[in-house]
Design a protein around this motif. Sequence first.
Motif, PDB file in Angstrom:
ATOM      1  N   LEU A 175       0.834  -1.209   0.000  1.00 29.81           N
ATOM      2  CA  LEU A 175       0.000   0.000   0.000  1.00 29.81           C
ATOM      3  C   LEU A 175       0.865   1.255   0.000  1.00 29.81           C
ATOM      4  CD1 LEU A 175      -2.730  -1.066   2.617  1.00 29.81           C
ATOM      5  CD2 LEU A 175      -3.017  -0.882   0.141  1.00 29.81           C
ATOM      6  N   LEU A 176       1.951   1.219   0.765  1.00 36.25           N
ATOM      7  CA  LEU A 176       2.822   2.390   0.866  1.00 36.25           C
ATOM      8  C   LEU A 176       3.660   2.600  -0.390  1.00 36.25           C
ATOM      9  CD1 LEU A 176       3.944   1.928   4.573  1.00 36.25           C
ATOM     10  CD2 LEU A 176       2.759   3.923   3.653  1.00 36.25           C
ATOM     11  N   ASP A 177       3.886   1.538  -1.132  1.00 36.42           N
ATOM     12  CA  ASP A 177       4.703   1.657  -2.343  1.00 36.42           C
ATOM     13  C   ASP A 177       3.902   2.173  -3.531  1.00 36.42           C
ATOM     14  OD1 ASP A 177       7.049   0.868  -1.144  1.00 36.42           O
ATOM     15  OD2 ASP A 177       6.745  -1.263  -1.582  1.00 36.42           O
ATOM     16  N   ARG A 178       2.590   2.275  -3.368  1.00 39.94           N
ATOM     17  CA  ARG A 178       1.787   2.874  -4.426  1.00 39.94           C
ATOM     18  C   ARG A 178       2.115   4.364  -4.548  1.00 39.94           C
ATOM     19  NH1 ARG A 178      -4.193   0.360  -2.933  1.00 39.94           N
ATOM     20  NH2 ARG A 178      -3.744  -1.819  -3.541  1.00 39.94           N
ATOM     21  N   PRO A 179       1.874   4.968  -5.694  1.00 34.91           N
ATOM     22  CA  PRO A 179       2.140   6.414  -5.836  1.00 34.91           C
ATOM     23  C   PRO A 179       1.416   7.211  -4.767  1.00 34.91           C
ATOM     24  CG  PRO A 179       1.686   5.431  -7.978  1.00 34.91           C
ATOM     25  CD  PRO A 179       1.385   4.370  -6.952  1.00 34.91           C
ATOM     26  N   ALA A 209      -4.695  -2.504   8.020  1.00 36.07           N
ATOM     27  CA  ALA A 209      -3.568  -2.191   7.144  1.00 36.07           C
ATOM     28  C   ALA A 209      -3.733  -0.817   6.504  1.00 36.07           C
ATOM     29  CB  ALA A 209      -3.435  -3.270   6.070  1.00 36.07           C
ATOM     30  N   GLN A 210      -4.957  -0.465   6.128  1.00 36.82           N
ATOM     31  CA  GLN A 210      -5.198   0.823   5.481  1.00 36.82           C
ATOM     32  C   GLN A 210      -4.868   1.976   6.423  1.00 36.82           C
ATOM     33  OE1 GLN A 210      -6.198   0.756   2.267  1.00 36.82           O
ATOM     34  NE2 GLN A 210      -6.104   2.980   2.026  1.00 36.82           N
ATOM     35  N   LEU A 279       3.592  -3.608  11.817  1.00 38.59           N
ATOM     36  CA  LEU A 279       2.880  -3.654  10.539  1.00 38.59           C
ATOM     37  C   LEU A 279       3.656  -2.986   9.411  1.00 38.59           C
ATOM     38  CD1 LEU A 279      -0.772  -2.866  11.703  1.00 38.59           C
ATOM     39  CD2 LEU A 279       0.144  -5.074  10.960  1.00 38.59           C
ATOM     40  N   LEU A 280       4.872  -2.506   9.712  1.00 34.74           N
ATOM     41  CA  LEU A 280       5.617  -1.737   8.719  1.00 34.74           C
ATOM     42  C   LEU A 280       6.906  -2.444   8.316  1.00 34.74           C
ATOM     43  CD1 LEU A 280       5.261   1.796  10.352  1.00 34.74           C
ATOM     44  CD2 LEU A 280       3.830   0.749   8.582  1.00 34.74           C
ATOM     45  N   PRO A 281       7.140  -2.549   7.006  1.00 42.24           N
ATOM     46  CA  PRO A 281       8.431  -3.076   6.552  1.00 42.24           C
ATOM     47  C   PRO A 281       9.540  -2.071   6.855  1.00 42.24           C
ATOM     48  CG  PRO A 281       7.181  -2.225   4.693  1.00 42.24           C
ATOM     49  CD  PRO A 281       6.268  -2.144   5.887  1.00 42.24           C
ATOM     50  N   ASP A 282      10.769  -2.549   6.882  1.00 43.63           N
ATOM     51  CA  ASP A 282      11.888  -1.681   7.229  1.00 43.63           C
ATOM     52  C   ASP A 282      11.970  -0.432   6.363  1.00 43.63           C
ATOM     53  OD1 ASP A 282      12.632  -3.354   9.253  1.00 43.63           O
ATOM     54  OD2 ASP A 282      14.486  -4.062   8.324  1.00 43.63           O
ATOM     55  N   SER A 283      11.586  -0.552   5.119  1.00 42.96           N
ATOM     56  CA  SER A 283      11.712   0.579   4.197  1.00 42.96           C
ATOM     57  C   SER A 283      10.829   1.763   4.570  1.00 42.96           C
ATOM     58  CB  SER A 283      11.377   0.126   2.767  1.00 42.96           C
ATOM     59  OG  SER A 283      10.095  -0.488   2.727  1.00 42.96           O
ATOM     60  N   HIS A 284       9.829   1.546   5.420  1.00 41.28           N
ATOM     61  CA  HIS A 284       8.892   2.621   5.786  1.00 41.28           C
ATOM     62  C   HIS A 284       8.760   2.815   7.302  1.00 41.28           C
ATOM     63  CE1 HIS A 284       7.347   3.121   1.685  1.00 41.28           C
ATOM     64  NE2 HIS A 284       7.341   1.797   1.588  1.00 41.28           N
ATOM     65  N   ALA A 285       9.540   2.091   8.108  1.00 48.31           N
ATOM     66  CA  ALA A 285       9.265   2.018   9.544  1.00 48.31           C
ATOM     67  C   ALA A 285       9.925   3.099  10.386  1.00 48.31           C
ATOM     68  CB  ALA A 285       9.680   0.649  10.079  1.00 48.31           C
ATOM     69  N   ALA A 286      10.954   3.787   9.884  1.00 48.13           N
ATOM     70  CA  ALA A 286      11.755   4.680  10.734  1.00 48.13           C
ATOM     71  C   ALA A 286      10.929   5.749  11.460  1.00 48.13           C
ATOM     72  CB  ALA A 286      12.874   5.321   9.918  1.00 48.13           C
ATOM     73  N   PRO A 287      10.031   6.481  10.789  1.00 52.31           N
ATOM     74  CA  PRO A 287       9.281   7.523  11.513  1.00 52.31           C
ATOM     75  C   PRO A 287       8.444   6.965  12.662  1.00 52.31           C
ATOM     76  CG  PRO A 287       9.148   7.891   9.147  1.00 52.31           C
ATOM     77  CD  PRO A 287       9.751   6.532   9.332  1.00 52.31           C
ATOM     78  N   ALA A 288       7.711   5.881  12.412  1.00 48.60           N
ATOM     79  CA  ALA A 288       6.852   5.320  13.467  1.00 48.60           C
ATOM     80  C   ALA A 288       7.686   4.762  14.622  1.00 48.60           C
ATOM     81  CB  ALA A 288       5.962   4.224  12.892  1.00 48.60           C
TER      82      ALA A 288
END
Length: 338
Positions: A175-179, A209-210, A279-288
Amino acid sequence: MSTTTMHLRSPAELLAAVPYILGFQPTDSIVAIALKDGRVGLTARIDLPAPDHPERAVDALMPALLREEPDQVIAIGYGDSAGHAATVLDGFAAVLAEEGIGIRDRLLVTGGRWRSLECADPGCCPPEGTLLEQDESATAVASEFVGQGVAPLPDRAALAAQLEPTEKARLVGRLLDRPRPRRVLQPRVVAGIWARVLDPDEDPPELMAQDASWATRTLQDVGLRDGIIAWLTPGTLKPADLPDDVQAVLKLLGPAPHTSGDPSVDLRLRSRLVRLCTLLPDSHAAPALTVLAAHAWWHGNGALTRVALDRTLRCDPDYRLAQLLTLMVDQGISPTDR
């Protein structure tokens, strides 16, 4: 910052409390507990250094202890080899004495037993040690923590594992990798997302997830990220210094959780933040993960702060806020030092 008062009257009671303070059962560790005006302050843990490098305990623990300016320190060594841990405790105590910091006690924990290195009375401290489970008052201390909803994990690795991504993280990642949508979310929409993510009810609905993906997108806005941290950790940031749209989100979220006066609310909020991070992969997890680290730091949970920052910097070694929090933790800076 919410606090719970507990009176610890003996080494056995203190040893019963340490795993709950750290969040996990320490093994092969040195734990330093700062005492000031009779109160437990900074509690720091490091891995037990190699027998030929006991000075590493000093190098790791002293900067934070000196900043704390304690009246006394209790040093605890956990290890399979009593001689190894005792050697490290001896070196650590010598440096504390050089700095003019009193040693309240040196406790050695091996093989399920403990003894004080400061006590030479075999009637009080038998050479073979005392069973950890033998003291009824220590059991009462553990029960008090359990009654507050606090339970230690088996070890630090188990604590770190709680923050690792689950299978559902793949879906959130897609979902996060979508534009990125072009439209800007209105404050009421952002507040609604975060109200669902940080639902403090005793039996909240499953984090979808959303919502996890949208909440993560909003944290890419540094102002909003800082606003969520300000809401969770009062006093760390001035809301008036935040952008107008972020202030609008915080107003819609309502009173900050610390105003409830119920420590269990903070535990449930922490649980929701942990769930978001899983619920977050490493590529998107840093802020949370950094939001979680800030929340844990504000509440004095150094172990959770550390493991959250470890994963953050694994995900993004250049994430500036995580670097700053790591520096503050390394220097033993508490939220009240700001």
